[in-house]
Structure formats: structure tokens, C-alpha cells
Write a protein that holds these residues in place. Structure first.
Motif, PDB file in Angstrom:
ATOM      1  N   UNK A   1       0.587  -0.694  -0.236  1.00 46.43           N
ATOM      2  CA  UNK A   1      -0.222   0.190   0.201  1.00 46.43           C
ATOM      3  C   UNK A   1       0.756   0.968  -0.299  1.00 46.43           C
ATOM      4  N   UNK A   2       2.100   0.658   0.295  1.00 42.42           N
ATOM      5  CA  UNK A   2       3.380   2.036  -0.230  1.00 42.42           C
ATOM      6  C   UNK A   2       3.332   2.993   1.779  1.00 42.42           C
ATOM      7  N   UNK A   3       2.987   2.622   2.475  1.00 42.53           N
ATOM      8  CA  UNK A   3       3.882   2.618   3.271  1.00 42.53           C
ATOM      9  C   UNK A   3       5.254   2.108   4.155  1.00 42.53           C
ATOM     10  N   UNK A   4       6.046   3.630   3.856  1.00 47.43           N
ATOM     11  CA  UNK A   4       7.543   3.337   3.778  1.00 47.43           C
ATOM     12  C   UNK A   4       7.862   3.193   5.190  1.00 47.43           C
ATOM     13  N   UNK A   5       8.647   2.219   5.550  1.00 47.04           N
ATOM     14  CA  UNK A   5       9.316   1.785   6.582  1.00 47.04           C
ATOM     15  C   UNK A   5      10.940   1.730   6.356  1.00 47.04           C
ATOM     16  N   UNK A   6      12.198   2.164   7.311  1.00 50.30           N
ATOM     17  CA  UNK A   6      13.380   2.227   7.662  1.00 50.30           C
ATOM     18  C   UNK A   6      13.552   0.908   7.631  1.00 50.30           C
ATOM     19  N   UNK A   7      12.951   0.043   8.112  1.00 41.38           N
ATOM     20  CA  UNK A   7      13.553  -1.193   8.398  1.00 41.38           C
ATOM     21  C   UNK A   7      12.348  -2.469   9.228  1.00 41.38           C
ATOM     22  N   UNK A   8      12.855  -3.342   8.454  1.00 36.12           N
ATOM     23  CA  UNK A   8      11.562  -4.737   8.875  1.00 36.12           C
ATOM     24  C   UNK A   8      12.163  -6.057   9.574  1.00 36.12           C
ATOM     25  N   UNK A   9      11.463  -5.986  11.007  1.00 33.97           N
ATOM     26  CA  UNK A   9      12.070  -6.929  11.523  1.00 33.97           C
ATOM     27  C   UNK A   9      10.995  -7.487  11.626  1.00 33.97           C
ATOM     28  N   UNK A  10      11.586  -9.185  11.114  1.00 26.78           N
ATOM     29  CA  UNK A  10      10.585 -10.839  10.206  1.00 26.78           C
ATOM     30  C   UNK A  10      10.207 -11.327  11.273  1.00 26.78           C
ATOM     31  N   UNK A  11       9.770 -12.160  12.476  1.00 26.00           N
ATOM     32  CA  UNK A  11       9.669 -13.513  12.820  1.00 26.00           C
ATOM     33  C   UNK A  11      10.254 -14.895  10.996  1.00 26.00           C
ATOM     34  N   UNK A  12      10.980 -15.878  11.264  1.00 27.44           N
ATOM     35  CA  UNK A  12      11.316 -15.879  10.721  1.00 27.44           C
ATOM     36  C   UNK A  12       9.905 -17.761  10.287  1.00 27.44           C
ATOM     37  N   UNK A  13       9.172 -17.880  11.481  1.00 29.46           N
ATOM     38  CA  UNK A  13       8.206 -19.166  11.295  1.00 29.46           C
ATOM     39  C   UNK A  13       6.955 -17.908  11.542  1.00 29.46           C
ATOM     40  N   UNK A  14       6.318 -18.368   9.858  1.00 29.43           N
ATOM     41  CA  UNK A  14       5.139 -17.770  11.006  1.00 29.43           C
ATOM     42  C   UNK A  14       3.681 -18.733   9.782  1.00 29.43           C
ATOM     43  N   UNK A  15       2.860 -18.830  10.917  1.00 29.88           N
ATOM     44  CA  UNK A  15       1.374 -19.498  10.086  1.00 29.88           C
ATOM     45  C   UNK A  15       0.683 -18.888   8.680  1.00 29.88           C
ATOM     46  N   UNK A  16       0.618 -19.313   8.358  1.00 30.69           N
ATOM     47  CA  UNK A  16       0.090 -19.026   6.183  1.00 30.69           C
ATOM     48  C   UNK A  16       1.424 -19.061   5.743  1.00 30.69           C
ATOM     49  N   UNK A  17       1.154 -18.917   4.410  1.00 29.05           N
ATOM     50  CA  UNK A  17       2.073 -18.517   2.888  1.00 29.05           C
ATOM     51  C   UNK A  17       3.192 -18.510   2.557  1.00 29.05           C
ATOM     52  N   UNK A  18       3.085 -16.458   3.651  1.00 27.51           N
ATOM     53  CA  UNK A  18       3.628 -15.433   3.564  1.00 27.51           C
ATOM     54  C   UNK A  18       4.699 -15.859   5.274  1.00 27.51           C
ATOM     55  N   UNK A  19       5.648 -17.299   5.311  1.00 30.19           N
ATOM     56  CA  UNK A  19       6.631 -16.780   6.253  1.00 30.19           C
ATOM     57  C   UNK A  19       7.619 -15.061   6.454  1.00 30.19           C
ATOM     58  N   UNK A  20       8.304 -15.997   7.349  1.00 20.38           N
ATOM     59  CA  UNK A  20       9.853 -15.244   7.478  1.00 20.38           C
ATOM     60  C   UNK A  20      10.823 -14.591   5.536  1.00 20.38           C
ATOM     61  N   UNK A  21      11.271 -15.706   5.379  1.00 25.12           N
ATOM     62  CA  UNK A  21      11.765 -15.505   4.269  1.00 25.12           C
ATOM     63  C   UNK A  21      11.016 -14.187   3.227  1.00 25.12           C
ATOM     64  N   UNK A  22       9.836 -15.250   2.997  1.00 19.56           N
ATOM     65  CA  UNK A  22       9.196 -15.093   1.908  1.00 19.56           C
ATOM     66  C   UNK A  22       8.621 -13.455   2.241  1.00 19.56           C
ATOM     67  N   UNK A  23       8.442 -12.998   3.037  1.00 18.16           N
ATOM     68  CA  UNK A  23       8.637 -11.752   3.201  1.00 18.16           C
ATOM     69  C   UNK A  23       9.393 -11.178   2.638  1.00 18.16           C
ATOM     70  N   UNK A  24      10.066 -11.236   3.437  1.00 18.61           N
ATOM     71  CA  UNK A  24      12.000 -10.395   3.507  1.00 18.61           C
ATOM     72  C   UNK A  24      12.199 -10.193   1.859  1.00 18.61           C
ATOM     73  N   UNK A  25      11.917 -11.306   1.141  1.00 17.94           N
ATOM     74  CA  UNK A  25      12.307 -11.128  -0.376  1.00 17.94           C
ATOM     75  C   UNK A  25      11.369 -10.483  -0.818  1.00 17.94           C
ATOM     76  N   UNK A  26      10.399 -10.437  -0.988  1.00 18.76           N
ATOM     77  CA  UNK A  26       9.398  -9.436  -0.794  1.00 18.76           C
ATOM     78  C   UNK A  26       9.549  -8.400  -0.469  1.00 18.76           C
TER      79      UNK A  26
END
Length: 128
Positions: free
Chosen positions: A50-75
Motif C-alpha cells: 500500500x506504499x507505507x514507508x519503513x526504514x527497517x523490517x524485523x520479521x519472525x522466520x516462522x509464521x503461519x500461512x504462506x508468507x513466512x519470514x523469508x518470503x516476506x523478507x524477499x518480497x
């Protein structure tokens, strides 16, 4: 839109554990950062898309659903190449091995001092 334009660095934290998400948010606020939180990868990706701007993303590696940490990080990196991305984990294994070498890993459990060192290493201060 690579970095936020406010006086404070903006961080998006993503974890399905409500308690950890709240605690991490409080720790980051103590360090002078502005925090937005998401409970899963889909919610976080929607905020980024949606265009929200962030300087840093901190994500857990294991999360439910098809968008886990590595998928989110790469996206997230595909959408905002200059945004810093950190992955949190209490585990090792193939998910960690599959991450890019330049992607910092925050090992759980961590202390405020560990988080402060990470933020400093990333070059994020309370005033950009």
C-alpha cells in the motif's frame, strides 16, 4: 520511497506471537524508533504494497500461512531495495541457511542490549 522522511526511523515488526510483538515494539520505542506491527506476513505485505514507508523490517522466520519470514523478507526487498531487513529466529536449519548472507539474524531470546547493538550496526539512530 526507500526511507521514511520523518525525524524518527520507522520499523515494521512482524510476528504472530502477540506478547513478543508487543515486547519488541516497546524495546524499539525505548531505542527511539517509531513502530508499526503486523501479526502475520500477509498483513505486513499488504502494508508495504500500500506504499507505507519503513526504514527497517524485523520479521519472525516462522509464521503461519504462506508468507513466512523469508518470503516476506524477499518480497519487502523487491518492493523497497534500500529497506533494511532483519529476521528473528530461535531456530537454525534450512530456513536460516536459505536467507541471503547480508540479511542479519536476530537470535531469540534477545535482550535490549542485543537489539541496541543491532540497530547501531544497521546505522539506525533515533534521528536519521
Amino acid at each position: 520511497m526507500a526511507f521514511s522522511r520523518s525525524n524518527i526511523w520507522r520499523v515494521l515488526i512482524v510476528d504472530d506471537d502477540d506478547t513478543l510483538r508487543l515486547l519488541l515494539g516497546e524495546m524499539l520505542q525505548i531505542l527511539g524508533l517509531e513502530v508499526t506491527a503486523a501479526g502475520d506476513g500477509a498483513e505486513a505485505l499488504a502494508q508495504l504494497a500500500a506504499g507505507e514507508s519503513f526504514d527497517l523490517l524485523i520479521t519472525d522466520i516462522r509464521m503461519p500461512g504462506h508468507i513466512d519470514g523469508p518470503v516476506l523478507a524477499n518480497s519487502a526487498r523487491a518492493l523497497y531495495p534500500a529497506m533494511r531487513v532483519v529476521v528473528m529466529t530461535g531456530y537454525g536449519g534450512e530456513r536460516v541457511a536459505a536467507l541471503p548472507d547480508d540479511m542479519p539474524i536476530l537470535k531469540k531470546p534477545f535482550r535490549l542490549k542485543d537489539l541496541q547493538e543491532l540497530i547501531s550496526d544497521l546505522g539506525l539512530a533515533s534521528t536519521p
